[in-house]
Design an enzyme around this catalytic site. Structure first.
Site, PDB file in Angstrom:
ATOM      1  N   SER A 182       0.815  -1.210   0.000  1.00 29.15           N
ATOM      2  CA  SER A 182       0.000   0.000   0.000  1.00 29.15           C
ATOM      3  C   SER A 182       0.854   1.268   0.000  1.00 29.15           C
ATOM      4  O   SER A 182       1.605   1.521  -0.932  1.00 29.15           O
ATOM      5  CB  SER A 182      -0.953  -0.038   1.194  1.00 29.15           C
ATOM      6  N   ASP A 223      -2.669   6.351  -3.412  1.00 29.28           N
ATOM      7  CA  ASP A 223      -1.501   5.729  -2.804  1.00 29.28           C
ATOM      8  C   ASP A 223      -1.017   4.593  -3.697  1.00 29.28           C
ATOM      9  O   ASP A 223      -1.544   4.363  -4.787  1.00 29.28           O
ATOM     10  CB  ASP A 223      -1.791   5.278  -1.374  1.00 29.28           C
ATOM     11  N   ASP A 270      -1.277   1.418  -3.886  1.00 31.07           N
ATOM     12  CA  ASP A 270      -2.137   0.346  -4.405  1.00 31.07           C
ATOM     13  C   ASP A 270      -3.520   0.852  -4.796  1.00 31.07           C
ATOM     14  O   ASP A 270      -4.373   0.060  -5.204  1.00 31.07           O
ATOM     15  CB  ASP A 270      -2.235  -0.810  -3.417  1.00 31.07           C
ATOM     16  N   ASP A 307      -6.110   2.281  -3.113  1.00 30.08           N
ATOM     17  CA  ASP A 307      -7.327   2.216  -2.303  1.00 30.08           C
ATOM     18  C   ASP A 307      -7.499   3.431  -1.399  1.00 30.08           C
ATOM     19  O   ASP A 307      -8.465   3.531  -0.653  1.00 30.08           O
ATOM     20  CB  ASP A 307      -7.389   0.925  -1.477  1.00 30.08           C
TER      21      ASP A 307
END
Length: 459
Positions: free
Chosen positions: A106, A245, A247, A249
């Site tokens: 992430s 960010d 990833d 999400d």
């Protein structure tokens, strides 16, 4: 009651690459263990699992390790390549797969990585299934016969499928023509998706953070480092900026004046617009970290804020259990459960853009309905996952902080679910007092942790 975890945190398994458990041998066995568990839920069919990743260089290694472990457990693997985490959740549903696996850490730096899972329905795995996987990890690794092994397939149109899904979440008749948008992809998994979604919907797009090299993910860019985006929005004369960010999400936005609009403010904008359209179901779910200003602003709409534990999985639990539709975290994890099954930075941004186009209001005007209460967060790094909150000096420091704030504020200390940090948050009506209290409290925690570490070493 939450089950004890050996490996799984609030968002899968995460850590430094090369240090247990983020090693290729462990990840291979994790794939095998997950495959064995998933086979129990397969109703006699051969399990099928989707595997996607962000842009970290270690993703190649862990993709191969997962592929080997899943194949040894008799699972067929569909490799998606670099894809946003919410895109993997969506494709898991549409492929009718037994599960989706994401290789990502992430918002963490490139030398971290992690593994997280989605169920066949596109939700994060229940605690009980994670516990079953951990139980399998304690068993000896066994490889099926050649006839039982799983096969691997490369999915070549994954990004295109997800782009079309994102576009479909805008209401019919809404497009983004006339909007100039700067988008920061954090050199992460949205680099080839977010700009395409916005351009195909008609926006003029200026993209950066869209040239990943395996090492630059989240490095001075993205939702956790929005300063460059703030400058670019003003320099380009854009209507707004979008920061995702690594990833995809998490979402933070920037208005035309370069002012940050955080997850609490975005949650309010989305919830209010849903209410105006008659599409808001029930309460809005935040967390213990959600700003008191969000609660007060929602109250003026006749909407209640319910607080969950920190972590989007706990927000999701409350939304599903009650049939509600909107929840979010200050950090930018925002869930529109009427549209998708997990936090999705691109889809959340589109809901804000729809509110702008329908109302004719700027982002700054839309956030005018919420006035945030002064809140300061300080991260205290710890050497290991000690139970810091039970140390007597920390308890005393919290009591003193609460005494100073009285009825004018609140204190929250919590361990991070993804990093070796203690989050120290203080909120109150007096910004000067808030800053004083949070610095004093953070120093007390740091001192207590240092003393604890020294005693542990001495022992």
């Amino acid at each position: 009651m939450k089950l004890a975890r050996k490996y799984f945190g609030t968002d899968g398994i995460r850590g430094r690459v090369g240090q247990p458990p983020i090693t290729p041998d462990f990840v291979m066995k994790l794939g095998w263990a997950a495959g064995r568990v998933l086979a129990r839920y397969g109703a006699g069919t051969k399990p099928k699992v989707l595997v996607g990743k962000d842009t970290r260089v270690s993703g190649y290694m862990f993709e191969s390790a997962l592929e080997a472990g899943l194949s040894a457990a008799g699972v067929d693997i569909h490799l998606l390549g670099p894809m946003p985490t919410p895109g993997i959740a969506y494709l898991t549903r549409t492929f009718h797969a037994h599960a989706g696996i994401v290789i990502s850490a992430s918002h963490n730096p490139f030398d971290d990585n992690g593994i997280k899972f989605f169920s066949a329905e596109g939700y994060k795995l229940p605690d009980e299934v994670e516990a079953e996987i951990e139980a399998e990890l304690d068993k000896p690794f066994e490889t099926g016969t050649s006839r039982e092994l799983g096969k691997a397939h490369r999915v070549t149109d994954a990004a295109g499928r997800y782009i079309e899904f994102c576009k479909s979440t805008l209401s019919i008749g809404v497009d983004l023509r006339g909007l100039k948008v700067v988008v920061d992809c954090a050199h992460g998994a949205t680099y080839h998706v977010a700009p395409a979604v916005l351009e195909e919907l008609g926006a003029t797009v200026i993209a950066f953070g869209n040239k990943p090299d395996g090492f630059n993910i989240n490095e001075g860019v993205g939702a956790t480092a929005p300063e460059q985006l703030q400058r670019r929005v003003v320099e380009e004369g854009a209507d707004l900026g979008i920061a995702l960010d690594g990833d995809g999400d998490r979402l933070i936005m920037v208005d035309a004046d370069g002012v940050l609009v955080d997850g609490d403010e975005l949650t309010f904008i989305i919830a209010r617009h849903r209410q105006q359209l008659g599409r808001l179901r029930g309460a809005v779910v935040g967390t213990q970290m959600s700003n008191l200003g969000l609660e007060l602003a929602l109250r003026t709409l006749g909407v209640e804020l319910k607080r969950a534990q920190v972590g989007d999985r706990y927000i999701m639990e409350q939304l599903i259990a009650n049939g509600w539709s909107v929840g979010g975290e200050s950090s930018g994890h925002i869930i529109c459960l009427d549209l998708t099954t997990t936090g999705d930075g691109i889809i959340s941004a589109l809901q804000v853009l729809e509110a702008m186009t329908r109302t004719g209001q700027s982002l700054a005007m839309l956030k005018g309905g919420i006035t945030k209460i002064p809140q300061t967060l300080v991260n205290v790094r710890i050497s290991s996952r000690q139970d810091v909150l039970k140390l007597a000096p920390v308890i005393q420091a919290v009591e003193e902080a609460e005494r100073r704030l009285g009825t004018r504020g609140r204190v929250l200390l919590r361990p991070s679910g993804t990093e070796p940090l203690i989050r120290v948050m203080v909120e109150g009506l007096d910004s000067v007092l808030v800053d004083e209290v949070v610095q004093t409290l953070a120093a007390a925690v740091q001192h207590a942790v240092g003393d604890q570490t020294s005693r542990s070493c001495a022992a």
